[in-house]
Design an enzyme around this catalytic site. Structure first.
Site, PDB file in Angstrom:
ATOM      1  N   HIS A 179       0.917  -1.274  -0.109  1.00 17.37           N
ATOM      2  CA  HIS A 179      -0.044  -0.085   0.009  1.00 17.37           C
ATOM      3  C   HIS A 179       0.745   1.364   0.162  1.00 17.37           C
ATOM      4  O   HIS A 179       2.171   1.045  -0.182  1.00 17.37           O
ATOM      5  CB  HIS A 179      -1.068  -0.178   1.165  1.00 17.37           C
ATOM      6  N   HIS A 218       3.965   1.410   2.319  1.00 18.06           N
ATOM      7  CA  HIS A 218       5.252   0.855   2.039  1.00 18.06           C
ATOM      8  C   HIS A 218       5.968   1.258   0.836  1.00 18.06           C
ATOM      9  O   HIS A 218       7.171   1.482   0.759  1.00 18.06           O
ATOM     10  CB  HIS A 218       4.789  -0.822   1.340  1.00 18.06           C
ATOM     11  N   CYS A 240       2.580 -11.556  19.880  1.00 16.10           N
ATOM     12  CA  CYS A 240       1.934 -11.087  19.031  1.00 16.10           C
ATOM     13  C   CYS A 240       2.206 -11.369  17.796  1.00 16.10           C
ATOM     14  O   CYS A 240       3.231 -10.748  17.166  1.00 16.10           O
ATOM     15  CB  CYS A 240       1.832  -9.398  19.004  1.00 16.10           C
ATOM     16  N   CYS A 293       3.131  -8.404  15.203  1.00 14.78           N
ATOM     17  CA  CYS A 293       4.408  -7.914  15.361  1.00 14.78           C
ATOM     18  C   CYS A 293       5.541  -8.899  15.155  1.00 14.78           C
ATOM     19  O   CYS A 293       6.831  -8.423  15.050  1.00 14.78           O
ATOM     20  CB  CYS A 293       4.766  -7.093  16.711  1.00 14.78           C
ATOM     21  N   CYS A 295      -2.065  -6.138  22.062  1.00 12.37           N
ATOM     22  CA  CYS A 295      -1.046  -5.537  21.841  1.00 12.37           C
ATOM     23  C   CYS A 295      -1.419  -4.164  21.424  1.00 12.37           C
ATOM     24  O   CYS A 295      -2.364  -4.049  20.575  1.00 12.37           O
ATOM     25  CB  CYS A 295      -0.274  -6.310  20.589  1.00 12.37           C
ATOM     26  N   HIS A 302      -1.476  -3.702  17.639  1.00 16.38           N
ATOM     27  CA  HIS A 302      -2.462  -4.660  16.894  1.00 16.38           C
ATOM     28  C   HIS A 302      -3.897  -4.973  17.844  1.00 16.38           C
ATOM     29  O   HIS A 302      -3.908  -6.112  18.147  1.00 16.38           O
ATOM     30  CB  HIS A 302      -1.900  -5.911  16.410  1.00 16.38           C
ATOM     31  N   LYS A 350      -5.481   5.423  10.412  1.00 18.17           N
ATOM     32  CA  LYS A 350      -4.440   4.272  10.452  1.00 18.17           C
ATOM     33  C   LYS A 350      -4.954   3.625   8.981  1.00 18.17           C
ATOM     34  O   LYS A 350      -6.165   3.363   8.656  1.00 18.17           O
ATOM     35  CB  LYS A 350      -4.538   3.399  11.613  1.00 18.17           C
ATOM     36  N   LYS A 373      -6.392  -2.938   6.841  1.00 19.32           N
ATOM     37  CA  LYS A 373      -6.935  -3.952   6.086  1.00 19.32           C
ATOM     38  C   LYS A 373      -8.362  -3.846   6.474  1.00 19.32           C
ATOM     39  O   LYS A 373      -9.206  -3.902   5.526  1.00 19.32           O
ATOM     40  CB  LYS A 373      -6.362  -5.339   6.212  1.00 19.32           C
TER      41      LYS A 373
HETATM   42  N1  MSP Z   1       8.847  -7.897   7.764  1.00 23.98           N
HETATM   43  C1  MSP Z   1       9.147  -6.842   8.699  1.00 23.98           C
HETATM   44  C2  MSP Z   1      10.310  -6.168   8.254  1.00 23.98           C
HETATM   45  C3  MSP Z   1      11.841  -7.141   8.202  1.00 23.98           C
HETATM   46  S1  MSP Z   1      12.965  -5.983   8.040  1.00 23.98           S
HETATM   47  C4  MSP Z   1      14.441  -6.945   8.350  1.00 23.98           C
HETATM   48  C5  MSP Z   1       7.887  -6.012   8.626  1.00 23.98           C
HETATM   49  N2  MSP Z   1       7.428  -5.981   7.334  1.00 23.98           N
HETATM   50  S2  MSP Z   1       5.788  -4.907   7.073  1.00 23.98           S
HETATM   51  O1  MSP Z   1       5.449  -5.355   5.884  1.00 23.98           O
HETATM   52  O2  MSP Z   1       5.238  -4.839   8.290  1.00 23.98           O
HETATM   53  O3  MSP Z   1       6.695  -3.429   6.551  1.00 23.98           O
HETATM   54  C6  MSP Z   1       6.981  -2.648   7.324  1.00 23.98           C
HETATM   55  C7  MSP Z   1       7.554  -1.340   6.891  1.00 23.98           C
HETATM   56  O4  MSP Z   1       6.385  -0.852   5.729  1.00 23.98           O
HETATM   57  C8  MSP Z   1       7.785  -0.468   7.962  1.00 23.98           C
HETATM   58  O5  MSP Z   1       8.858  -0.496   8.538  1.00 23.98           O
HETATM   59  C9  MSP Z   1       7.545   0.978   6.977  1.00 23.98           C
HETATM   60  O6  MSP Z   1       8.660   0.974   6.520  1.00 23.98           O
HETATM   61  C10 MSP Z   1       6.273   0.453   5.961  1.00 23.98           C
HETATM   62  N3  MSP Z   1       5.154   0.950   6.164  1.00 23.98           N
HETATM   63  C11 MSP Z   1       3.974   0.005   6.524  1.00 23.98           C
HETATM   64  N4  MSP Z   1       3.111   0.736   6.676  1.00 23.98           N
HETATM   65  C12 MSP Z   1       3.265   2.057   6.825  1.00 23.98           C
HETATM   66  C13 MSP Z   1       2.630   3.347   6.795  1.00 23.98           C
HETATM   67  N5  MSP Z   1       1.354   3.259   7.372  1.00 23.98           N
HETATM   68  N6  MSP Z   1       3.374   4.590   6.675  1.00 23.98           N
HETATM   69  C14 MSP Z   1       4.627   4.430   6.506  1.00 23.98           C
HETATM   70  N7  MSP Z   1       5.355   3.440   6.251  1.00 23.98           N
HETATM   71  C15 MSP Z   1       4.613   2.109   6.284  1.00 23.98           C
HETATM   72  O7  MSP Z   1       7.751  -5.147   9.444  1.00 23.98           O
END
Ligand code: MSP
Length: 532
Positions: free
Chosen positions: A20, A23, A129, A132, A146, A149, A312, A315
């Protein structure tokens, strides 16, 4: 001569859902940094990928009514890979943690930590959790859920685990944070991490009983246990550059210059990860330099989080914007510009279509697009379709000039090296001390009125328009890391060949007077079409 290297990483994303806009924000910043460092003539490694050995992914598969895990992981990983390709991300490597070479790297790393005496057996009794992928302590729990979450139940887990003696590295980590202020950025996060390490950094459970899991790399020498997903995932940053499989590549690229992460995962990156490396390095010489210093990543930068229209991204709320849906209307460059310009880097921000459209209209169409269009249209009209010839001694009719663009370049370079695209773009639009920006360039046209002056003083108009065209050329190269497609179209509109020009490095490209007077100017095309 060997080129300097630059290695930037994004987190590897879980494949429990599609990418999304949040990311996309992380990957876009990494992409802009990668493009910037390439434009400086550096050799760049930009890695991204997916974190597959997570229970989260298994749960998502089950929720989707599917049963073949391998097929699910293959399908979702390709969705992520394809999204980044569709959005024009220039990542060099895309890692999946189910790749055999990653398992090799993780095994090697585990054995090195074990040889350091930092892995011991214990049993864990606590709340876990899955959101996380972490055990939670009291402070992180509200109403038995959590805090991050609140829609998911915590799991009570009591089982035999292997533990990593993280607490043994507390002092070294504190020293690292104090001695190398750049290691954790921005500054506010540095204090947060310092306090976390000082007061809460304990030994970590780094395995789970295999019988409760469908994913995960087996613990070397103990098939009844799987390696904890974060211990596995962090090592991806070594795997991509050849740890355990390609020593030459590894020596060339490690340590990473920058791990870019969201603020949610900073503790893993700034505490657990360096502690893991400090431990493994005791028994793995490839993790040390010739002087015996441990090769730790140079910087972890945590950006803030996005909400969408104040909420926020989730999903369950169904508000997760797929960035690809926005591209047909706005073009990806405009979205990149908005993401990098609007949100103060490191802080939280709100994504709103209204703001995106305001930026599109004011900053892009009316300011950047309009300037280029006016400069090209007038030059073509008054100078027979060609780049006019400026007067050598007519400084009064030059906008910005060598000094102006040199100042802009210095400011931009300084900001980008500190990951501040928001400031860099601010300077390009608003100028430095109210000078040399795109806004002032448009004003320069209003002030000098070339459309009137041409009747009485065409030579001055030639100088005015030449300087504006030349200024647009330099601006195209300065905005290129953020808006690569727009930059390319600008260069084409100036009658230049972007593929030939881009062989030069940015410091060369921002030298003034490179446009050849008399060169043909092609028919202008609108850079930012009106939004319907
Ligand atoms: N798999 C772990 C990371 C392992 S790295 C060794 C993880 N994955 S995640 O799919 O949850 O992605 C997390 C990352 O996505 C966040 O750290 C951030 O960089 C990005 N974001 C996810 N949601 C976000 C927002 N709402 N806003 C900004 N960045 C976001 O954690």
């Amino acid at each position: 001569m060997t080129k300097p290297t630059y290695y930037v990483t994004t987190p590897i994303y879980y494949v429990n859902d599609r990418p999304h806009i949040g990311h996309t924000y992380t990957t876009t910043i990494a992409d802009a940094l990668a493009r910037y460092h390439r434009s400086l003539g550096e050799e760049v490694m930009f890695s991204t990928g997916v974190d597959e050995n997570s229970q989260k992914n298994v749960q998502a598969m089950e929720k989707a009514g599917k049963t073949d895990l391998t097929a699910y992981l293959d399908e979702m990983s390709s969705v992520w890979k394809q999204t980044w390709e569709d959005l024009g991300m220039t990542s060099t490597r895309f890692i999946r943690t189910t790749e055999p070479k990653h398992a090799l790297a993780v095994e090697r790393f585990w054995k090195a930590v074990k040889a350091s005496g930092d892995i011991y057996e214990g049993s864990y009794d606590g709340l876990y959790c899955v959101g996380c992928e972490a055990f939670k302590s009291e402070g992180d729990i509200v109403n038995n859920r959590c805090v991050l979450h609140p829609n998911k139940d915590l799991e009570q887990i009591k089982e035999k685990n292997y533990f990593f003696r993280a607490s043994a590295y507390r002092d070294e980590l504190l020293k690292l944070i104090d001695d190398q202020p750049g290691f954790v950025q921005p500054e506010s996060r540095r204090n947060e991490i310092r306090n976390y390490i000082k007061d809460h950094f304990e030994d970590f459970s780094i395995s789970r009983e295999a019988k409760n899991l469908q994913v995960g790399i087996p613990v070397p020498g103990d098939d009844s246990q799987r390696i904890y997903v974060w211990f596995d995932a962090l090592i991806n940053y070594l795997t991509v550059v050849g740890y355990g499989t390609d020593d030459v590549d590894f020596k060339k690229w490690w340590p990473a210059n920058l791990h870019l992460v969201g603020k949610d995962i900073i503790k893993f990156h700034c505490a657990l990860w360096p502690a893991m490396i400090l431990s493994a390095a005791k028994n793995d010489p490839s993790l040390k330099d010739e002087q015996g210093n441990v090769l730790l990543p140079q910087q972890v930068f945590a950006h803030g989080f996005f909400t969408i229209n104040g909420q926020k991204i989730s999903k369950s709320l169904g508000n997760a914007i797929d960035p690809r849906d926005l591209v047909p209307k706005y073009g990806f460059d405009a979205i990149r510009y908005y993401l990098l310009r609007d949100i103060p880097f490191g802080e939280d921000g709100d994504f709103s279509i209204q703001r995106l459209e305001e930026r599109y209209v004011h900053d892009l169409a009316n300011t950047l697009g309009n300037l280029l269009n006016r400069a090209v249209v007038m030059s073509r009209k008054y100078f027979d379709g060609k780049i006019p010839t400026p007067s050598a001694d007519d400084d009064a009719h030059v906008f910005a000039g060598q000094d102006g663009v040199a100042r802009l370049f210095r400011a931009v370079d300084d900001h980008i090296r500190r990951n501040r695209f928001d400031f860099a773009l601010e300077n390009l639009w608003n100028g430095i001390d109210g000078q040399y920006g795109l806004i002032q360039a448009n004003k320069f046209i209003e002030d000098t009125q070339p459309f009137k002056l041409v009747k009485t003083d065409p030579q001055s108009v030639a100088t005015i328009l030449y300087s504006l065209l030349e200024y647009c050329r330099v601006m195209a190269w300065l905005i290129q890391p953020v808006m690569p497609d727009v930059a390319q179209r600008m260069i084409l509109q100036l009658g230049q060949h972007p593929e030939i020009e881009s062989q030069k490095s940015l410091p060369e490209l921002v030298q003034w007077s490179q446009l050849q007077p008399g060169g043909e100017l092609p028919e202008p095309r609108i850079l930012f079409p009106q939004l319907s």
